[in-house]
Scaffold this motif. Structure first.
Motif: not given
Length: 531
Positions: A451-453, A430-449, A121-124
């Protein structure tokens, strides 16, 4: 003549505000000592992972280790009794430690435990690594608050109302390239553990708790043995009694599922329990059996629930194993994020959460995970109904459970099949999570869930598997690399706001989903794109 004192790690990063409070000479010397003593064994164990995967690919089989059968059959041994702060774990909330507001909200949530995450849940980014350490240190010293843009201030409740922190360091496979010793990066696991333990172990004991850890991505009892040796060394180094450290192991790889008792045995003086994590577990099954034929092709990820027969076998074996050995059994994640706009969506989702947590409590689990504070009372009510005033139900030994090696990988018991909607969802998430992770955000709300890595891992792994197995969808369309690229381009066009990270996320998803050589973890190439 005495040997020269070992040098401390070299910091290869732009300075982060207040990092000197974390990267003291003494703390860095401890991390260097951990690195020199344990990284060579870490490297050997990573090589063993590759050998084991090759064996599974060759045979298409996996089983309970014959060499440790006597240990499993020995009824006498137990793990150490739980410390008071970990006796009742009926609800645990998860979230990254690098988010200051989330740190306060998790501690105040009413959950018994907060899994303070430095892993999935953390982008390192280097900033996140340092900020996570500072947030926990500040929380223990009660000098943490947060003022939102609207002016609302968040502060900690009284100490007796706060969740107990169980910190999750990175897995053995990940390095921390911003800390090097003798020219080599320190494993992220040792960097995270070392800095946290050094600064907080004694402070936590003074608060009536202790340095508690969740251990991720474990694949064998030998890896658990390495962690145990790290704990023994760290406690000796700090002059703390053995058994001060406690660890809960995530059984989120299929190989670890066949070594649950062995893992508890290796950590028996430091073990608190085991946890069942669904997405990483499914990701591990695909990774290990990705070329084992159509019998190992999973349908849409959301169609594989914890009630699937092979998942029931896995969770029931976990409860049976934990209670047999006196450890806590912790259930899986409720990832739903309540909507402030749609009460009907909320109620339908909350009913599923209640059903899931009621099933877990009825199966014998001692607690479970949630991703949002609003779910804490929902999960607690389910466990309260079963536990009452008891802190756990370890007395339920579940001796009725008998799980075979075949049942754990009986994927052919699933009735669902891959769908076009499932393929699109895998690309979208996949795209939405990786985009957020690359911005330094590892826990992301996507479609009301939330999500983490692990979500991105199962999504890209399913795409890889479906392409390579030539899966035919419910529409009659065959899954090909060209189809995945077409859907990915459509989703990029729909989501792209013009920032470079969207194109990077699109390209990285296609790389790890379509390259002929399967990448063991998408976070490895993704890490190269982080600052």
């Amino acid at each position: 003549m005495s040997a020269p004192a070992p040098s401390t790690p070299t910091v290869v990063a732009r300075p982060v505000e207040r990092q000197e409070e974390v990267l003291t000479d003494e703390a860095l010397a401890f991390v260097a000592a951990l690195h020199r003593r344990f990284t060579p064994r870490r490297d050997e164990l990573l090589a063993l992972r590759a050998e084991r995967r090759a064996e599974i690919a060759r045979t298409g089989r996996i089983g309970f280790p014959a060499a440790t059968a006597a240990l499993r059959e020995d009824p006498a041994w137990r793990v150490a009794p739980a410390p008071p702060a970990l006796e009742d774990r009926r609800v645990e909330i998860t979230g990254p430690a690098d988010d200051r507001k989330m740190t306060i909200n998790a501690l105040n949530s009413g959950a018994r435990v907060w899994l303070a995450d430095f892993e999935d849940a953390s982008s390192p980014t280097w900033e996140n690594v340092i900020r996570g350490q500072l947030n926990l240190k500040d929380a223990y010293e009660r000098r943490i608050d947060f003022t939102a843009s609207g002016g609302r201030t968040y502060a900690l409740r009284p100490a007796e109302e706060l969740a107990t922190v169980v910190m999750r360091p990175r897995g053995w496979h990940l390095d921390e390239r911003h800390l090097t010793v003798d020219g080599r990066p320190v494993p992220g696991a040792l960097a995270d553990f070392g800095l946290y333990f050094f600064h907080n172990a004694q402070r936590l004991l003074d608060l009536g708790k202790g340095p508690y850890f969740y251990l991720p991505k474990t694949e064998s009892h030998l890896e658990a043995r390495l962690w145990n040796d790290v704990f023994v060394f760290a406690q000796d180094y700090a002059g703390l009694p053995q058994g001060t450290v406690r660890a809960t192991v995530l059984i989120e790889t299929v190989t670890a599922a066949y070594e649950m008792e062995e893992i508890l045995y290796e950590l028996r003086d430091h073990a608190s329990g085991l946890n069942a994590g669904r997405w990483d577990y499914l990701f591990s099954i695909i990774k290990n059996f990705r070329d084992a034929g159509s019998g190992f092709v999973l349908p849409d990820r959301n169609a594989v629930t914890m009630t699937a027969p092979f998942m029931r076998a896995y969770t029931e074996l976990l409860v049976r194993t934990c209670h047999k050995r006196g450890a806590h059994a912790i259930g899986g994640m409720a990832a739903f994020i309540p909507s402030r706009r749609d009460p009907e969506v909320n109620e339908a989702a909350l009913e599923k959460v209640r059903a899931d947590k009621t099933r877990e409590a009825g199966d014998g689990f001692d607690g479970s995970w949630v991703a949002h504070p609003d779910l804490v009372p929902v999960a607690r009510a389910c466990f309260d109904a079963v536990l009452g005033d008891r802190p756990h139900q370890k007395d339920r030994l579940r001796e009725d459970i008998h799980v075979t090696a075949e049942q754990l990988i009986a994927l052919n018991t699933l009735g669902a099949r891959p769908t076009a909607a499932g393929l699109r969802n895998a690309v979208q998430v996949g795209i939405r999570y990786i985009e957020s992770w690359l911005r330094g955000i590892g826990a992301v709300a996507i479609f009301n869930l939330m999500e983490d890595a692990a979500t991105a891992e199962i999504s890209r792994s399913q795409l890889w598997q479906w392409v390579n197995a030539g899966v035919v969808l419910d529409t009659g369309e065959k899954v090909t690399a060209a189809l995945v690229r077409e859907v990915a381009q459509e989703e990029l066009a729909a989501a792209d706001d013009g920032s470079a990270t969207w194109r990077q996320a699109h390209d990285l998803l296609l790389k790890v989903a379509l390259d002929e050589e399967y990448a063991d973890f998408l976070t490895l190439p993704a890490y190269e794109l982080l600052d």
